[in-house]
Design an enzyme around this catalytic site. Structure first.
Site, PDB file in Angstrom:
ATOM      1  N   ARG A  18       0.809  -1.223   0.000  1.00  0.00           N
ATOM      2  CA  ARG A  18       0.000   0.000   0.000  1.00  0.00           C
ATOM      3  C   ARG A  18       0.847   1.279   0.000  1.00  0.00           C
ATOM      4  O   ARG A  18       0.350   2.360  -0.262  1.00  0.00           O
ATOM      5  CB  ARG A  18      -0.965  -0.020   1.209  1.00  0.00           C
ATOM      6  CG  ARG A  18      -2.050  -1.089   1.074  1.00  0.00           C
ATOM      7  CD  ARG A  18      -2.762  -1.381   2.393  1.00  0.00           C
ATOM      8  NE  ARG A  18      -2.024  -2.330   3.232  1.00  0.00           N
ATOM      9  CZ  ARG A  18      -2.433  -2.751   4.422  1.00  0.00           C
ATOM     10  NH1 ARG A  18      -3.577  -2.291   4.923  1.00  0.00           N
ATOM     11  NH2 ARG A  18      -1.720  -3.616   5.125  1.00  0.00           N
ATOM     12  N   LYS A  25       8.995  -0.641   3.376  1.00  0.00           N
ATOM     13  CA  LYS A  25       8.157   0.201   4.252  1.00  0.00           C
ATOM     14  C   LYS A  25       8.864   0.606   5.533  1.00  0.00           C
ATOM     15  O   LYS A  25       8.818   1.769   5.928  1.00  0.00           O
ATOM     16  CB  LYS A  25       6.854  -0.545   4.577  1.00  0.00           C
ATOM     17  CG  LYS A  25       5.959   0.207   5.552  1.00  0.00           C
ATOM     18  CD  LYS A  25       4.537  -0.303   5.552  1.00  0.00           C
ATOM     19  CE  LYS A  25       4.348  -1.550   6.372  1.00  0.00           C
ATOM     20  NZ  LYS A  25       2.903  -1.893   6.511  1.00  0.00           N
ATOM     21  N   THR A  84       1.453 -12.725   9.500  1.00  0.00           N
ATOM     22  CA  THR A  84       2.242 -12.298  10.662  1.00  0.00           C
ATOM     23  C   THR A  84       2.644 -13.466  11.581  1.00  0.00           C
ATOM     24  O   THR A  84       3.700 -13.418  12.208  1.00  0.00           O
ATOM     25  CB  THR A  84       1.481 -11.221  11.466  1.00  0.00           C
ATOM     26  OG1 THR A  84       0.112 -11.617  11.621  1.00  0.00           O
ATOM     27  CG2 THR A  84       1.512  -9.880  10.756  1.00  0.00           C
ATOM     28  N   ASN A 173      -6.603  -3.830  17.719  1.00  0.00           N
ATOM     29  CA  ASN A 173      -5.302  -4.427  17.997  1.00  0.00           C
ATOM     30  C   ASN A 173      -4.181  -3.502  17.515  1.00  0.00           C
ATOM     31  O   ASN A 173      -4.144  -3.129  16.349  1.00  0.00           O
ATOM     32  CB  ASN A 173      -5.225  -5.769  17.245  1.00  0.00           C
ATOM     33  CG  ASN A 173      -3.846  -6.402  17.324  1.00  0.00           C
ATOM     34  OD1 ASN A 173      -3.100  -6.149  18.265  1.00  0.00           O
ATOM     35  ND2 ASN A 173      -3.532  -7.234  16.349  1.00  0.00           N
ATOM     36  N   ARG A 320      24.571  23.047   7.702  1.00  0.00           N
ATOM     37  CA  ARG A 320      24.677  21.649   7.235  1.00  0.00           C
ATOM     38  C   ARG A 320      25.569  20.851   8.177  1.00  0.00           C
ATOM     39  O   ARG A 320      26.189  21.400   9.087  1.00  0.00           O
ATOM     40  CB  ARG A 320      25.184  21.652   5.805  1.00  0.00           C
ATOM     41  CG  ARG A 320      24.137  22.223   4.829  1.00  0.00           C
ATOM     42  CD  ARG A 320      24.688  22.328   3.420  1.00  0.00           C
ATOM     43  NE  ARG A 320      25.295  21.079   3.007  1.00  0.00           N
ATOM     44  CZ  ARG A 320      26.281  20.989   2.109  1.00  0.00           C
ATOM     45  NH1 ARG A 320      26.780  22.082   1.546  1.00  0.00           N
ATOM     46  NH2 ARG A 320      26.770  19.810   1.789  1.00  0.00           N
ATOM     47  N   LYS A 338      28.893  24.629   6.317  1.00  0.00           N
ATOM     48  CA  LYS A 338      29.042  23.159   6.324  1.00  0.00           C
ATOM     49  C   LYS A 338      30.412  22.787   6.872  1.00  0.00           C
ATOM     50  O   LYS A 338      31.413  23.378   6.466  1.00  0.00           O
ATOM     51  CB  LYS A 338      28.910  22.623   4.901  1.00  0.00           C
ATOM     52  CG  LYS A 338      28.951  21.114   4.845  1.00  0.00           C
ATOM     53  CD  LYS A 338      29.592  20.586   3.582  1.00  0.00           C
ATOM     54  CE  LYS A 338      31.107  20.712   3.631  1.00  0.00           C
ATOM     55  NZ  LYS A 338      31.808  19.985   2.574  1.00  0.00           N
ATOM     56  N   ALA A 367      29.791  40.381   3.387  1.00  0.00           N
ATOM     57  CA  ALA A 367      28.727  39.832   2.528  1.00  0.00           C
ATOM     58  C   ALA A 367      29.309  39.199   1.273  1.00  0.00           C
ATOM     59  O   ALA A 367      30.272  39.691   0.707  1.00  0.00           O
ATOM     60  CB  ALA A 367      27.766  40.951   2.141  1.00  0.00           C
ATOM     61  N   ASN A 373      35.919  25.313  -1.595  1.00  0.00           N
ATOM     62  CA  ASN A 373      36.484  24.184  -0.854  1.00  0.00           C
ATOM     63  C   ASN A 373      36.699  22.951  -1.724  1.00  0.00           C
ATOM     64  O   ASN A 373      37.300  21.992  -1.306  1.00  0.00           O
ATOM     65  CB  ASN A 373      35.565  23.820   0.320  1.00  0.00           C
ATOM     66  CG  ASN A 373      34.161  23.483  -0.130  1.00  0.00           C
ATOM     67  OD1 ASN A 373      33.643  24.081  -1.077  1.00  0.00           O
ATOM     68  ND2 ASN A 373      33.544  22.522   0.528  1.00  0.00           N
ATOM     69  N   ARG A 427      42.837  41.607  -6.342  1.00  0.00           N
ATOM     70  CA  ARG A 427      41.921  42.081  -7.389  1.00  0.00           C
ATOM     71  C   ARG A 427      42.681  43.051  -8.279  1.00  0.00           C
ATOM     72  O   ARG A 427      43.736  43.569  -7.887  1.00  0.00           O
ATOM     73  CB  ARG A 427      40.723  42.793  -6.742  1.00  0.00           C
ATOM     74  CG  ARG A 427      41.136  44.034  -6.004  1.00  0.00           C
ATOM     75  CD  ARG A 427      40.025  44.670  -5.189  1.00  0.00           C
ATOM     76  NE  ARG A 427      40.486  45.957  -4.659  1.00  0.00           N
ATOM     77  CZ  ARG A 427      39.996  46.546  -3.588  1.00  0.00           C
ATOM     78  NH1 ARG A 427      39.047  45.961  -2.886  1.00  0.00           N
ATOM     79  NH2 ARG A 427      40.454  47.702  -3.199  1.00  0.00           N
TER      80      ARG A 427
HETATM   81  C1  UD1 Z   1      -1.958  -5.969  11.519  1.00  0.00           C
HETATM   82  C2  UD1 Z   1      -2.794  -6.901  12.415  1.00  0.00           C
HETATM   83  C3  UD1 Z   1      -4.023  -6.126  12.880  1.00  0.00           C
HETATM   84  C4  UD1 Z   1      -3.599  -4.879  13.619  1.00  0.00           C
HETATM   85  C5  UD1 Z   1      -2.671  -4.019  12.757  1.00  0.00           C
HETATM   86  C6  UD1 Z   1      -2.076  -2.904  13.592  1.00  0.00           C
HETATM   87  C7  UD1 Z   1      -2.503  -9.249  11.749  1.00  0.00           C
HETATM   88  C8  UD1 Z   1      -3.063 -10.381  10.969  1.00  0.00           C
HETATM   89  N1  UD1 Z   1      -3.174  -8.085  11.672  1.00  0.00           N
HETATM   90  O1  UD1 Z   1      -2.692  -5.659  10.354  1.00  0.00           O
HETATM   91  O2  UD1 Z   1      -4.804  -6.946  13.762  1.00  0.00           O
HETATM   92  O3  UD1 Z   1      -4.740  -4.128  14.011  1.00  0.00           O
HETATM   93  O4  UD1 Z   1      -1.594  -4.807  12.238  1.00  0.00           O
HETATM   94  O5  UD1 Z   1      -1.325  -1.998  12.828  1.00  0.00           O
HETATM   95  O6  UD1 Z   1      -1.495  -9.427  12.414  1.00  0.00           O
HETATM   96  N2  UD1 Z   1       4.574  -8.826   8.128  1.00  0.00           N
HETATM   97  C9  UD1 Z   1       5.572  -9.737   7.895  1.00  0.00           C
HETATM   98  N3  UD1 Z   1       5.306 -10.829   7.123  1.00  0.00           N
HETATM   99  C10 UD1 Z   1       4.077 -11.074   6.607  1.00  0.00           C
HETATM  100  C11 UD1 Z   1       3.064 -10.119   6.853  1.00  0.00           C
HETATM  101  C12 UD1 Z   1       3.328  -9.021   7.614  1.00  0.00           C
HETATM  102  O7  UD1 Z   1       6.692  -9.571   8.375  1.00  0.00           O
HETATM  103  O8  UD1 Z   1       3.918 -12.104   5.943  1.00  0.00           O
HETATM  104  C13 UD1 Z   1       4.880  -7.637   8.964  1.00  0.00           C
HETATM  105  C14 UD1 Z   1       4.765  -6.313   8.207  1.00  0.00           C
HETATM  106  O9  UD1 Z   1       6.033  -5.935   7.700  1.00  0.00           O
HETATM  107  C15 UD1 Z   1       4.284  -5.346   9.287  1.00  0.00           C
HETATM  108  C16 UD1 Z   1       3.539  -6.236  10.255  1.00  0.00           C
HETATM  109  O10 UD1 Z   1       3.951  -7.564  10.017  1.00  0.00           O
HETATM  110  O11 UD1 Z   1       5.341  -4.712   9.948  1.00  0.00           O
HETATM  111  C17 UD1 Z   1       2.037  -6.108  10.128  1.00  0.00           C
HETATM  112  O12 UD1 Z   1       1.659  -6.441   8.815  1.00  0.00           O
HETATM  113  P1  UD1 Z   1       0.615  -5.551   8.009  1.00  0.00           P
HETATM  114  O13 UD1 Z   1       0.446  -6.144   6.669  1.00  0.00           O
HETATM  115  O14 UD1 Z   1       0.955  -4.127   8.102  1.00  0.00           O
HETATM  116  O15 UD1 Z   1      -0.702  -5.872   8.849  1.00  0.00           O
HETATM  117  P2  UD1 Z   1      -1.984  -4.953   9.069  1.00  0.00           P
HETATM  118  O16 UD1 Z   1      -2.897  -5.127   7.911  1.00  0.00           O
HETATM  119  O17 UD1 Z   1      -1.556  -3.582   9.366  1.00  0.00           O
HETATM  120 MG    MG Z   2       0.254  -2.585   9.297  1.00  0.00          MG
END
Ligand code: UD1
Ligand code: MG
Length: 455
Positions: A18, A25, A84, A173, A320, A338, A367, A373, A427
């Site tokens: 997304r 991400k 997850t 959650n 900088r 810098k 000025a 550099n 100059r």
């Molecule tokens: C998830 C939760 C949801 C919660 C929300 C909070 C699950 C199924 N859903 O949804 O309940 O409210 O987060 O923000 O857990 N990731 C992996 N491997 C995978 C899938 C995801 O490492 O196969 C990681 C992603 O990089 C991310 C995290 O897990 O950091 C959550 O995944 P994401 O796809 O963002 O889940 P949400 O749809 O946000």
């Molecule tokens: Mg998420």
């Protein structure tokens, strides 16, 4: 390796579809730092002392980044993105040889406060087998909904699997969970993928635990803004806005004047002392330290810079990385500095570039001064002593040194060292021809008149 501390497993393998981005991400920044760094820091400050990060999408980039941030990390790769729970299992090796509670956090949820995380461990100590951080929101779309019965968390239902009644639940959650020692591998093994997305959901660990007669509890966070999960650019911007609000409030609470707080932008590590005054439209990129009593005037941009007390920067100044301003230095409009030390009381007030240089105390830089550099291949240093007067529009061709108390004539190109107390002219000498200006104008006027078409 067996230890008794808290292990934090951070899930960062997701595709981040997304985000529509070539950058993984978890490497997108909030407050000038990648999401994954913010999560690691919250986990550490919240009590974890061992870290396992699960990477997958963009693994090479994420791995390279993690190599730079911390040495004591275990990195695991999830080869397919199956959800997850599946991701958490990728860290099985760390889970099974860990002798202590396990915290699971999502790499895309960077704003959680350490104290909020500690509350989960306290629940475990008080007898819960699983503790989860939830939050209440008027915008629950996309989050898993918590099913709570008699103070027990019995299940989590994902948005895509929820019926209308479940969708109306506003308690969600956050993704942050704590499991008592030894429990997580067996819960994960029992999770299936019979759901709308065909994924192994970590959230199902709650229903599995409940079915086994274990005790799962939700801790409901008071501040909804801590739990924003970043899945798209709009949520990234929303998280940035929350972060900035926090930093502004903290700065003001610690004695900083922000004339127009909503126009000042901070980084995660910005440090401003007491009685610093920040005028409108100032950006603090990472690595800025401003001491007590300095003033940052409007429309200035600072990065990797140190500003001592009594110094005045801007309006419209750019500091900088490596800019180091001592007490009472003035840096004015359209000045860029810098990798340069500017010593006490020196003034660099207008339209100037100072790079790879040092400027002594009380020196006045006129000025339009430029330090050359860079020769296209190498960087060179310009060293200007104390009490020097640099004439306007001086070009310092580095490497070059100007001694204490010396003076350079306006418009000079300084290519060789100037000894202390000397005056350098670099100059062409001015040549004045009496009457030549009037004669030239008369000649041009005549030419224009004769060229006019008749009538
Ligand atoms: C998830 C939760 C949801 C919660 C929300 C909070 C699950 C199924 N859903 O949804 O309940 O409210 O987060 O923000 O857990 N990731 C992996 N491997 C995978 C899938 C995801 O490492 O196969 C990681 C992603 O990089 C991310 C995290 O897990 O950091 C959550 O995944 P994401 O796809 O963002 O889940 P949400 O749809 O946000
Ligand atoms: Mg998420």
């Amino acid at each position: 390796m067996i230890d008794t501390s808290c292990l934090a497993v951070i899930l960062a393998a997701g595709e981040g579809t997304r985000m529509k981005s070539d950058l993984p991400k978890v490497l997108h920044p909030v407050g000038g730092r990648p999401l994954i760094d913010a999560v690691l820091e919250s986990a550490r400050a919240g009590g974890a002392s061992r870290f396992a990060v699960v990477i997958g999408a963009g693994a090479d980039k994420v791995r390279a980044h993690l190599g730079k941030v911390a040495a004591n990390l275990e990195v695991f790769e999830q080869r397919e993105r199956l959800g997850t729970a599946h991701a958490t299992l990728a860290a099985r090796e760390a889970l099974v040889d860990h002798n202590g509670p396990v915290l699971v956090l999502f790499g895309d949820t960077p704003l959680v406060r350490p104290a909020t995380i500690s509350a989960l461990s306290e629940r475990l100590s008080a007898g819960a087998d699983v503790a989860l951080l939830g939050f209440e929101t008027d915008a629950p779309t996309g989050y898993g909904r918590l099913i709570i019965k008699d103070e027990r968390l019995v299940a989590i239902v994902e948005e895509k699997d929820a019926d209308a009644e479940t969708k109306a639940i506003r308690v969600c959650n956050s993704g942050i969970m704590a499991f008592r020692q030894g429990l997580l591998p067996e819960l994960l093994d029992a999770i299936g993928n019979a759901n709308a997305k065909g994924e192994y959901y970590l959230t199902d660990a709650i229903a599995v635990a409940t079915a086994r007669g274990l005790r799962a509890e939700a801790v409901i966070g008071e501040d909804e803004s801590e739990f924003v999960g970043i899945n798209d650019r709009a949520q990234l911007a929303a998280a940035e806005a929350i972060f900035q609000q926090r930093m502004r409030a903290e700065a003001m609470a610690s004695g900083v004047t922000l004339v127009a707080p909503e126009t000042v932008f901070f980084s995660f590590d910005t440090r401003l002392g007491r009685d610093v005054v920040v005028e409108p439209n100032v950006v603090f990129a990472p690595g800025v330290d401003v001491a007590s009593g300095a003033t940052i005037r409007a429309f200035s941009h600072l990065e990797g810079a140190k500003v001592a007390g009594g110094a005045i920067v801007g309006p419209y100044a750019r500091l900088r990385p490596g800019a180091d301003l001592a007490e009472n230095v003035h840096v004015g409009n359209f000045v860029e500095i810098k990798n340069a030390r500017v010593d006490r009381g020196a003034k660099v007030n207008h339209l100037t570039y100072i790079g790879d240089a040092s400027i002594g105390a009380r020196t006045n830089v006129g000025a339009g001064t430029i330090t050359c550099n860079y020769d296209g291949f190498f960087k060179h240093k310009t060293i200007i002593g104390a009490d020097v007067f640099v004439g306007s529009n001086t070009v310092m061709v580095a490497p070059v040194t100007v001694g204490d108390n010396a003076l350079t004539a306006a418009g000079s190109v300084i290519t060789t060292d100037v000894p202390p107390d000397a005056m350098a002219f670099g100059r062409a000498r001015q040549d004045v021809k009496e009457g030549m200006g009037a004669a030239k104008k008369a000649m041009l006027a005549a030419k224009k008149a004769s060229a006019k078409p008749a009538g």
